[in-house]
Scaffold this motif. Structure first.
Motif, PDB file in Angstrom:
ATOM      1  N   GLN A   1       0.820  -1.219   0.000  1.00  0.00           N
ATOM      2  CA  GLN A   1       0.000   0.000   0.000  1.00  0.00           C
ATOM      3  C   GLN A   1       0.850   1.264   0.000  1.00  0.00           C
ATOM      4  OE1 GLN A   1      -2.860  -0.218   3.167  1.00  0.00           O
ATOM      5  NE2 GLN A   1      -3.926  -1.963   2.249  1.00  0.00           N
ATOM      6  N   ARG A   2       1.923   1.275   0.796  1.00  0.00           N
ATOM      7  CA  ARG A   2       2.748   2.486   0.884  1.00  0.00           C
ATOM      8  C   ARG A   2       3.561   2.739  -0.383  1.00  0.00           C
ATOM      9  NH1 ARG A   2       3.250   0.264   5.906  1.00  0.00           N
ATOM     10  NH2 ARG A   2       5.299  -0.632   5.442  1.00  0.00           N
ATOM     11  N   THR A   3       4.020   1.673  -1.044  1.00  0.00           N
ATOM     12  CA  THR A   3       4.906   1.842  -2.202  1.00  0.00           C
ATOM     13  C   THR A   3       4.185   1.676  -3.534  1.00  0.00           C
ATOM     14  OG1 THR A   3       5.510  -0.504  -2.265  1.00  0.00           O
ATOM     15  CG2 THR A   3       6.879   0.960  -0.887  1.00  0.00           C
ATOM     16  N   GLY A   4       3.074   0.968  -3.540  1.00  0.00           N
ATOM     17  CA  GLY A   4       2.415   0.642  -4.801  1.00  0.00           C
ATOM     18  C   GLY A   4       3.111  -0.475  -5.552  1.00  0.00           C
ATOM     19  N   ILE A   5       4.109  -1.087  -4.942  1.00  0.00           N
ATOM     20  CA  ILE A   5       4.849  -2.182  -5.569  1.00  0.00           C
ATOM     21  C   ILE A   5       4.094  -3.476  -5.311  1.00  0.00           C
ATOM     22  CG2 ILE A   5       7.000  -3.521  -5.557  1.00  0.00           C
ATOM     23  CD1 ILE A   5       8.384  -0.872  -4.585  1.00  0.00           C
ATOM     24  N   GLN A   6       3.576  -4.072  -6.364  1.00  0.00           N
ATOM     25  CA  GLN A   6       2.848  -5.329  -6.245  1.00  0.00           C
ATOM     26  C   GLN A   6       3.838  -6.485  -6.198  1.00  0.00           C
ATOM     27  OE1 GLN A   6      -0.503  -5.567  -5.740  1.00  0.00           O
ATOM     28  NE2 GLN A   6      -0.312  -3.344  -5.650  1.00  0.00           N
ATOM     29  N   LEU A   7       3.822  -7.217  -5.125  1.00  0.00           N
ATOM     30  CA  LEU A   7       4.708  -8.374  -4.989  1.00  0.00           C
ATOM     31  C   LEU A   7       4.026  -9.606  -5.568  1.00  0.00           C
ATOM     32  CD1 LEU A   7       5.916  -7.834  -1.310  1.00  0.00           C
ATOM     33  CD2 LEU A   7       7.132  -7.235  -3.415  1.00  0.00           C
ATOM     34  N   THR A   8       4.795 -10.441  -6.232  1.00  0.00           N
ATOM     35  CA  THR A   8       4.257 -11.703  -6.728  1.00  0.00           C
ATOM     36  C   THR A   8       3.902 -12.594  -5.536  1.00  0.00           C
ATOM     37  OG1 THR A   8       6.415 -12.787  -6.772  1.00  0.00           O
ATOM     38  CG2 THR A   8       5.739 -11.583  -8.780  1.00  0.00           C
ATOM     39  N   GLU A   9       3.092 -13.612  -5.783  1.00  0.00           N
ATOM     40  CA  GLU A   9       2.755 -14.562  -4.711  1.00  0.00           C
ATOM     41  C   GLU A   9       4.019 -15.249  -4.190  1.00  0.00           C
ATOM     42  OE1 GLU A   9      -0.141 -14.798  -3.097  1.00  0.00           O
ATOM     43  OE2 GLU A   9      -0.708 -13.138  -4.418  1.00  0.00           O
TER      44      GLU A   9
ATOM     45  N   SER B   1      15.047  -6.829   3.421  1.00  0.00           N
ATOM     46  CA  SER B   1      13.800  -6.819   4.183  1.00  0.00           C
ATOM     47  C   SER B   1      12.847  -5.827   3.505  1.00  0.00           C
ATOM     48  CB  SER B   1      14.049  -6.394   5.632  1.00  0.00           C
ATOM     49  OG  SER B   1      14.381  -5.015   5.677  1.00  0.00           O
ATOM     50  N   LEU B   2      11.571  -5.930   3.825  1.00  0.00           N
ATOM     51  CA  LEU B   2      10.597  -4.989   3.264  1.00  0.00           C
ATOM     52  C   LEU B   2      10.940  -3.556   3.666  1.00  0.00           C
ATOM     53  CD1 LEU B   2       7.337  -7.056   3.835  1.00  0.00           C
ATOM     54  CD2 LEU B   2       8.457  -6.577   1.644  1.00  0.00           C
ATOM     55  N   ASP B   3      11.413  -3.355   4.897  1.00  0.00           N
ATOM     56  CA  ASP B   3      11.810  -2.017   5.340  1.00  0.00           C
ATOM     57  C   ASP B   3      12.958  -1.473   4.496  1.00  0.00           C
ATOM     58  OD1 ASP B   3       9.890  -2.003   7.331  1.00  0.00           O
ATOM     59  OD2 ASP B   3      11.290  -2.536   8.936  1.00  0.00           O
ATOM     60  N   GLN B   4      13.950  -2.318   4.201  1.00  0.00           N
ATOM     61  CA  GLN B   4      15.075  -1.876   3.374  1.00  0.00           C
ATOM     62  C   GLN B   4      14.605  -1.524   1.964  1.00  0.00           C
ATOM     63  OE1 GLN B   4      17.248  -5.514   4.362  1.00  0.00           O
ATOM     64  NE2 GLN B   4      19.076  -4.248   4.622  1.00  0.00           N
ATOM     65  N   ALA B   5      13.757  -2.368   1.386  1.00  0.00           N
ATOM     66  CA  ALA B   5      13.252  -2.110   0.029  1.00  0.00           C
ATOM     67  C   ALA B   5      12.423  -0.830   0.007  1.00  0.00           C
ATOM     68  CB  ALA B   5      12.427  -3.300  -0.458  1.00  0.00           C
ATOM     69  N   GLU B   6      11.628  -0.599   1.049  1.00  0.00           N
ATOM     70  CA  GLU B   6      10.812   0.622   1.111  1.00  0.00           C
ATOM     71  C   GLU B   6      11.691   1.856   1.274  1.00  0.00           C
ATOM     72  OE1 GLU B   6       7.050   2.519   3.562  1.00  0.00           O
ATOM     73  OE2 GLU B   6       7.488   0.386   3.764  1.00  0.00           O
ATOM     74  N   LYS B   7      12.751   1.755   2.060  1.00  0.00           N
ATOM     75  CA  LYS B   7      13.674   2.882   2.238  1.00  0.00           C
ATOM     76  C   LYS B   7      14.311   3.248   0.898  1.00  0.00           C
ATOM     77  CE  LYS B   7      17.620   4.332   5.071  1.00  0.00           C
ATOM     78  NZ  LYS B   7      18.423   4.952   4.063  1.00  0.00           N
ATOM     79  N   LEU B   8      14.764   2.256   0.143  1.00  0.00           N
ATOM     80  CA  LEU B   8      15.335   2.534  -1.181  1.00  0.00           C
ATOM     81  C   LEU B   8      14.300   3.186  -2.090  1.00  0.00           C
ATOM     82  CD1 LEU B   8      17.426  -0.690  -1.753  1.00  0.00           C
ATOM     83  CD2 LEU B   8      18.307   1.641  -1.568  1.00  0.00           C
ATOM     84  N   TYR B   9      13.073   2.686  -2.030  1.00  0.00           N
ATOM     85  CA  TYR B   9      11.988   3.241  -2.842  1.00  0.00           C
ATOM     86  C   TYR B   9      11.769   4.718  -2.504  1.00  0.00           C
ATOM     87  CZ  TYR B   9       7.272   4.184  -4.459  1.00  0.00           C
ATOM     88  OH  TYR B   9       6.174   4.745  -5.047  1.00  0.00           O
TER      89      TYR B   9
ATOM     90  N   ASP C   1      25.532  -6.484  -8.198  1.00  0.00           N
ATOM     91  CA  ASP C   1      24.448  -6.732  -9.143  1.00  0.00           C
ATOM     92  C   ASP C   1      23.128  -6.703  -8.383  1.00  0.00           C
ATOM     93  OD1 ASP C   1      26.326  -6.994 -11.115  1.00  0.00           O
ATOM     94  OD2 ASP C   1      26.246  -9.171 -11.182  1.00  0.00           O
ATOM     95  N   MET C   2      22.194  -5.893  -8.852  1.00  0.00           N
ATOM     96  CA  MET C   2      20.932  -5.703  -8.152  1.00  0.00           C
ATOM     97  C   MET C   2      19.897  -6.740  -8.570  1.00  0.00           C
ATOM     98  SD  MET C   2      20.545  -1.584  -8.214  1.00  0.00           S
ATOM     99  CE  MET C   2      21.265  -1.350  -9.828  1.00  0.00           C
ATOM    100  N   ILE C   3      19.077  -7.124  -7.627  1.00  0.00           N
ATOM    101  CA  ILE C   3      17.899  -7.940  -7.919  1.00  0.00           C
ATOM    102  C   ILE C   3      16.740  -6.960  -8.036  1.00  0.00           C
ATOM    103  CG2 ILE C   3      16.341  -9.739  -7.097  1.00  0.00           C
ATOM    104  CD1 ILE C   3      18.788 -10.794  -5.440  1.00  0.00           C
ATOM    105  N   LEU C   4      16.177  -6.864  -9.234  1.00  0.00           N
ATOM    106  CA  LEU C   4      15.110  -5.907  -9.509  1.00  0.00           C
ATOM    107  C   LEU C   4      13.822  -6.638  -9.867  1.00  0.00           C
ATOM    108  CD1 LEU C   4      17.039  -3.408 -11.838  1.00  0.00           C
ATOM    109  CD2 LEU C   4      16.587  -3.172  -9.388  1.00  0.00           C
ATOM    110  N   LEU C   5      12.713  -6.080  -9.426  1.00  0.00           N
ATOM    111  CA  LEU C   5      11.393  -6.538  -9.837  1.00  0.00           C
ATOM    112  C   LEU C   5      10.876  -5.529 -10.848  1.00  0.00           C
ATOM    113  CD1 LEU C   5       8.893  -8.415  -9.423  1.00  0.00           C
ATOM    114  CD2 LEU C   5       8.132  -6.752  -7.709  1.00  0.00           C
TER     115      LEU C   5
END
Length: 193
Positions: free
Chosen positions: A64-72, A96-104, A128-132
């Motif tokens: 909800q905060r990022t709008g990033i839809q995670l796969t199942e 972690s989700l917190d780390q990913a949200e901070k980068l976002y 090398d980054m892991i990107l969705l």
């Protein structure tokens, strides 16, 4: 896994590696189990660190905060461990989700934007980054030295199998269970070509 991890981002013991309860029914489950097995039989070369599992509320809050839809698959991995680091010979780091949200929240890089991609981790120990990719929900391992080059993965199974391949290249492996799994990966890759 909630009962498995007592302290956040803690290295798992051999007993914990042996007794981990993996997400059922996911395409990546067998590969993740094999990475844990490699860490168990080669503890000097591979270590597994995990955070406590994310709650459903944490996962939905992130979306909800990022709008990033995670796969199942990603949701199931975060419910297993809210951040995982398989270090040394493998070197896969899922934030972690917190780390990913901070980068976002910090914005974008010169060559891509968080409107297009979400950075979820690193692979290979060289940045090398892991990107969705947000539009397709595909994972990519991005070569940080060549901004336009995407390598490797399309999902968590590919990411973890690449890690197994790297481990087999870095470690002298005699264990038949690991060798059989690596052969299965190579056959699969050969059939995809």
């Amino acid at each position: 896994m909630a009962d498995l991890v007592k302290n956040p981002n803690r290295k798992l013991t051999l007993e914990e590696l042996e007794n981990a309860k993996f997400p059922a029914g996911q395409s990546y489950t067998e590969a993740l189990e094999m990475l844990f097995y490699i860490a168990k039989v080669h503890p000097d070369e591979v270590s597994v660190y995990v955070n406590d599992p994310a709650t459903p509320e944490q996962i939905e809050g992130f979306i909800q905060r990022t709008g990033i839809q995670l796969t199942e698959e990603l949701k199931s991995l975060y419910a297993f461990a809210n951040g995982i680091h398989i270090s040394r010979a493998v070197d896969i780091y899922i934030y972690s989700l917190d780390q990913a949200e901070k980068l976002y929240s910090e914005g974008s890089y010169d060559w891509w934007s968080f409107d297009e991609y979400a950075e979820l981790g690193t692979e290979g120990g060289c940045g090398d980054m892991i990107l969705l990719e947000r539009s397709t929900q595909r994972l990519f391992t991005h070569d940080h030295e060549e901004p336009e080059m995407y390598i490797g993965t399309s999902d968590l199974k590919d990411l973890f199998e690449n890690g197994i391949d790297t481990a087999c290249a870095m470690i002298y492996v005699e264990d038949q269970k690991i060798l059989d799994y690596a052969q299965k990966i190579y056959e699969s890759w050969k059939n995809e070509q």
